[in-house]
Enzyme design. Sequence first.
Site, PDB file in Angstrom:
ATOM      1  N   GLU A  12     -52.397  71.662  41.616  1.00 44.04           N
ATOM      2  CA  GLU A  12     -52.676  70.772  40.482  1.00 44.04           C
ATOM      3  C   GLU A  12     -52.454  69.292  40.817  1.00 44.04           C
ATOM      4  O   GLU A  12     -52.854  68.426  40.040  1.00 44.04           O
ATOM      5  CB  GLU A  12     -51.833  71.208  39.267  1.00 44.04           C
ATOM      6  CG  GLU A  12     -52.328  72.556  38.736  1.00 44.04           C
ATOM      7  CD  GLU A  12     -51.404  73.191  37.695  1.00 44.04           C
ATOM      8  OE1 GLU A  12     -51.915  73.854  36.792  1.00 44.04           O
ATOM      9  OE2 GLU A  12     -50.164  73.036  37.792  1.00 44.04           O
ATOM     10  N   GLY A  77     -55.281  78.971  30.321  1.00 37.39           N
ATOM     11  CA  GLY A  77     -56.121  80.067  29.865  1.00 37.39           C
ATOM     12  C   GLY A  77     -56.732  79.678  28.516  1.00 37.39           C
ATOM     13  O   GLY A  77     -56.035  79.167  27.640  1.00 37.39           O
ATOM     14  N   MET A 171     -48.087  77.301  30.823  1.00 42.09           N
ATOM     15  CA  MET A 171     -46.681  77.636  31.039  1.00 42.09           C
ATOM     16  C   MET A 171     -45.745  76.421  31.132  1.00 42.09           C
ATOM     17  O   MET A 171     -44.572  76.599  31.467  1.00 42.09           O
ATOM     18  CB  MET A 171     -46.558  78.516  32.303  1.00 42.09           C
ATOM     19  CG  MET A 171     -47.376  79.800  32.189  1.00 42.09           C
ATOM     20  SD  MET A 171     -47.281  80.882  33.627  1.00 42.09           S
ATOM     21  CE  MET A 171     -45.595  81.453  33.544  1.00 42.09           C
ATOM     22  N   GLU A 172     -46.242  75.210  30.837  1.00 41.05           N
ATOM     23  CA  GLU A 172     -45.373  74.027  30.964  1.00 41.05           C
ATOM     24  C   GLU A 172     -45.549  72.955  29.895  1.00 41.05           C
ATOM     25  O   GLU A 172     -44.636  72.135  29.687  1.00 41.05           O
ATOM     26  CB  GLU A 172     -45.605  73.325  32.334  1.00 41.05           C
ATOM     27  CG  GLU A 172     -45.287  74.151  33.552  1.00 41.05           C
ATOM     28  CD  GLU A 172     -46.434  75.075  33.966  1.00 41.05           C
ATOM     29  OE1 GLU A 172     -47.565  74.858  33.503  1.00 41.05           O
ATOM     30  OE2 GLU A 172     -46.193  76.026  34.733  1.00 41.05           O
ATOM     31  N   ASP A 195     -59.428  80.530  33.048  1.00 41.75           N
ATOM     32  CA  ASP A 195     -59.585  81.957  32.706  1.00 41.75           C
ATOM     33  C   ASP A 195     -59.521  82.088  31.189  1.00 41.75           C
ATOM     34  O   ASP A 195     -59.265  81.097  30.490  1.00 41.75           O
ATOM     35  CB  ASP A 195     -58.463  82.785  33.361  1.00 41.75           C
ATOM     36  CG  ASP A 195     -57.085  82.309  32.914  1.00 41.75           C
ATOM     37  OD1 ASP A 195     -56.515  81.450  33.607  1.00 41.75           O
ATOM     38  OD2 ASP A 195     -56.589  82.757  31.861  1.00 41.75           O
TER      39      ASP A 195
END
Length: 227
Positions: A12, A77, A171-172, A195
């Site tokens: 990233e 996602g 997730m962050e 995704d």
Amino acid sequence: MTIGILGAMNEEISLLLEHYKDYETIKFGGNTFYKVNSNHTIIIASSRIGKVFSTLSAATMVLHFKCEKMIFSGVAGGVNSDYRIGDLVLGVELCQHDVDITAFGHPYGYISNGKIFTKTDEFLTNLALDIATKEGYKIHKGIIATGDQFIHNKERKEWIKKEFKADAIEMEGASVAVACDNLNVPLCVIRAISDNAGDEALISYEEFLDEAARKSASLVIKMIEQL
Ligand code: ADE
């Protein structure tokens, strides 16, 4: 001005390091930070995955490296059925889908003396939106749900969508948003969809991670030029 750019994984931030080329490498607090002197001082890092590591890196960027604005760049996602792989999403409000003290009568996502939804900075978000639109990127503003789980399950995804009206999952973002909100530093969260967080999520994620991560980072580079 000093600006912090945070990703979770090396994928990233790799485009940023390729772009800025000339940087100083600084090890601090168990992580590696890259310092660039361009039109601004820029501190770049990949935090490692999840809420704990991303909070630590965000707080380090603000308190130790004195970052005055923060940008998170990475992949997510997609939950909103209008989102396609490669679309960009700007997190306007972020929540933690895995927080559960409902046993005490609280709603999902709530921690005492906290907020379920943390807002990001309007100015930075609108700047990102304007630039992306002019560049022809497909971009959305949305609600991002964060948790220490890679979601690859239709039922869990649908539950997060229903409970938080989430448009994307990662997730962050929310943990960085909580850190920046409490430290009074403006934050922009940019994610590219890799995704759809359903049963095929892992296959799609592995295929599109690099491309999506680079798309998000390319928007960050254009933003920095205009700040
Ligand atoms: N980041 C990218 N895709 C994700 C997913 N399906 N779940 C959590 N984080 C993600």
